[in-house]
Design an enzyme around this catalytic site. Sequence first.
Site, PDB file in Angstrom:
ATOM      1  N   LYS A  53      35.913  -0.238  30.172  1.00  0.00           N
ATOM      2  CA  LYS A  53      36.630   0.517  31.172  1.00  0.00           C
ATOM      3  C   LYS A  53      37.443   1.550  31.227  1.00  0.00           C
ATOM      4  CE  LYS A  53      40.529   0.414  33.825  1.00  0.00           C
ATOM      5  NZ  LYS A  53      41.742  -0.029  34.469  1.00  0.00           N
ATOM      6  N   ASP A  74      37.647   2.951  37.367  1.00  0.00           N
ATOM      7  CA  ASP A  74      38.533   2.449  37.897  1.00  0.00           C
ATOM      8  C   ASP A  74      39.387   3.228  38.044  1.00  0.00           C
ATOM      9  OD1 ASP A  74      40.126   0.357  39.160  1.00  0.00           O
ATOM     10  OD2 ASP A  74      41.586  -0.149  37.460  1.00  0.00           O
ATOM     11  N   LYS A  93      40.059   3.859  41.703  1.00  0.00           N
ATOM     12  CA  LYS A  93      40.876   3.357  43.536  1.00  0.00           C
ATOM     13  C   LYS A  93      40.976   4.502  44.217  1.00  0.00           C
ATOM     14  CE  LYS A  93      43.823  -0.597  40.514  1.00  0.00           C
ATOM     15  NZ  LYS A  93      43.138   0.346  38.845  1.00  0.00           N
ATOM     16  N   ASP A 153      41.321   7.055  51.227  1.00  0.00           N
ATOM     17  CA  ASP A 153      41.272   7.843  52.131  1.00  0.00           C
ATOM     18  C   ASP A 153      40.250   7.866  53.136  1.00  0.00           C
ATOM     19  OD1 ASP A 153      41.172  10.688  52.268  1.00  0.00           O
ATOM     20  OD2 ASP A 153      41.653  11.188  50.129  1.00  0.00           O
ATOM     21  N   THR A 213      48.689  -6.708  41.454  1.00  0.00           N
ATOM     22  CA  THR A 213      49.385  -7.850  41.198  1.00  0.00           C
ATOM     23  C   THR A 213      50.226  -7.429  40.936  1.00  0.00           C
ATOM     24  OG1 THR A 213      48.369  -7.246  39.092  1.00  0.00           O
ATOM     25  CG2 THR A 213      47.166  -9.105  39.926  1.00  0.00           C
ATOM     26  N   ARG A 215      44.298  -4.684  24.658  1.00  0.00           N
ATOM     27  CA  ARG A 215      45.373  -4.457  23.814  1.00  0.00           C
ATOM     28  C   ARG A 215      44.585  -5.506  22.703  1.00  0.00           C
ATOM     29  NH1 ARG A 215      50.492  -4.038  27.796  1.00  0.00           N
ATOM     30  NH2 ARG A 215      48.499  -5.037  28.782  1.00  0.00           N
TER      31      ARG A 215
HETATM   32  O1  C5P Z   1      45.707  -4.194  27.685  1.00  0.00           O
HETATM   33  P1  C5P Z   1      45.031  -5.494  28.583  1.00  0.00           P
HETATM   34  O2  C5P Z   1      43.871  -6.376  28.136  1.00  0.00           O
HETATM   35  O3  C5P Z   1      46.658  -6.386  29.228  1.00  0.00           O
HETATM   36  O4  C5P Z   1      44.349  -4.192  29.919  1.00  0.00           O
HETATM   37  C1  C5P Z   1      44.312  -4.859  30.981  1.00  0.00           C
HETATM   38  C2  C5P Z   1      43.296  -3.546  31.686  1.00  0.00           C
HETATM   39  O5  C5P Z   1      42.988  -3.935  33.403  1.00  0.00           O
HETATM   40  C3  C5P Z   1      44.094  -2.152  31.646  1.00  0.00           C
HETATM   41  O6  C5P Z   1      43.259  -1.661  31.965  1.00  0.00           O
HETATM   42  C4  C5P Z   1      45.196  -2.672  33.282  1.00  0.00           C
HETATM   43  O7  C5P Z   1      45.541  -0.973  33.952  1.00  0.00           O
HETATM   44  C5  C5P Z   1      43.719  -3.949  34.017  1.00  0.00           C
HETATM   45  N1  C5P Z   1      44.506  -4.347  35.176  1.00  0.00           N
HETATM   46  C6  C5P Z   1      45.656  -5.512  34.657  1.00  0.00           C
HETATM   47  N2  C5P Z   1      46.175  -6.088  36.088  1.00  0.00           N
HETATM   48  C7  C5P Z   1      45.611  -6.041  36.745  1.00  0.00           C
HETATM   49  C8  C5P Z   1      44.702  -4.806  37.327  1.00  0.00           C
HETATM   50  C9  C5P Z   1      44.087  -4.131  36.602  1.00  0.00           C
HETATM   51  O8  C5P Z   1      46.167  -5.411  34.124  1.00  0.00           O
HETATM   52  N3  C5P Z   1      45.929  -6.511  38.218  1.00  0.00           N
END
Ligand code: C5P
Length: 242
Positions: free
Chosen positions: A35, A62, A64, A67, A126, A220
């Site tokens: 991603k 991603d 987003k 427009d 979120t 992470r």
């Molecule tokens: O590190 P982690 O597993 O939390 O990363 C989650 C990924 O999903 C990040 O790239 C974050 O921007 C994305 N994301 C999120 N929650 C959302 C939408 C996207 O954690 N509601």
Amino acid sequence: MTATKNPIFCAIDTSDPAKAARLVAQVKDRVHGLKLGLEYFMANGAEGYRKLVPEGVPVFLDVKLHDIPNTVAGAVKSLATLKPTFITLHTSGGPAMMRAAADAASQSAQSFGSPRLKVLGVTVLTSLDKSDLAAVGQGGADVDVSAQVVKLAKLAKASGLDGVVCSPEEVKTLRAELGPDFELMVPGIRPIWAAANDQKRVLTPREAVDAGASWLVIGRPITGAKDPAEAAAKIAEELATA
Ligand code: C5P
């Protein structure tokens, strides 16, 4: 769709191309795909994408988009030259914008003779609660955030999108409301053995798949692990065997 055996897209959340390249080399054989979000893409652009992504590795890009329909259609055609598997747009851009994006994806696939990229919608971020929605005029102070998510996801489906990005707590409802063929891309995933970090509502990979997730976005727990390849393999194994 039913989840594939390895439904993981590893989030490469960095603007540093060398760091991104190291992570990709470590995880690419242990996950379904990568991603890439605005952080990497804004810093490194299309050239940075081409340099980073190995041949044949699926990408969830991603970006987003939001427009007017004509501009979004043009952006989809430009992105299609990179051949990502998924891209995103904001469903609040409306049905005409979504339809234009879906049509542009089909036209690009025809002109390149390549698989059609799939367009996913972002419903309610979120980070927004009901007072934020009321502040931007999406319903009154009593607006129900989850009802708004379902409403936008249904609009996305009716407007030709392939799926939506959704939080762990929305997966079950959206799967029930939107049927088996709608793609649900789900971040906020934490194996039992990983730290939650700043994610407040999480599901384990297995829980998310059982609730109806098509794909899992995991950052992470993999990228912050001592050995990212091992962490990715461990999650994939847990999913394959549980
Ligand atoms: O590190 P982690 O597993 O939390 O990363 C989650 C990924 O999903 C990040 O790239 C974050 O921007 C994305 N994301 C999120 N929650 C959302 C939408 C996207 O954690 N509601």
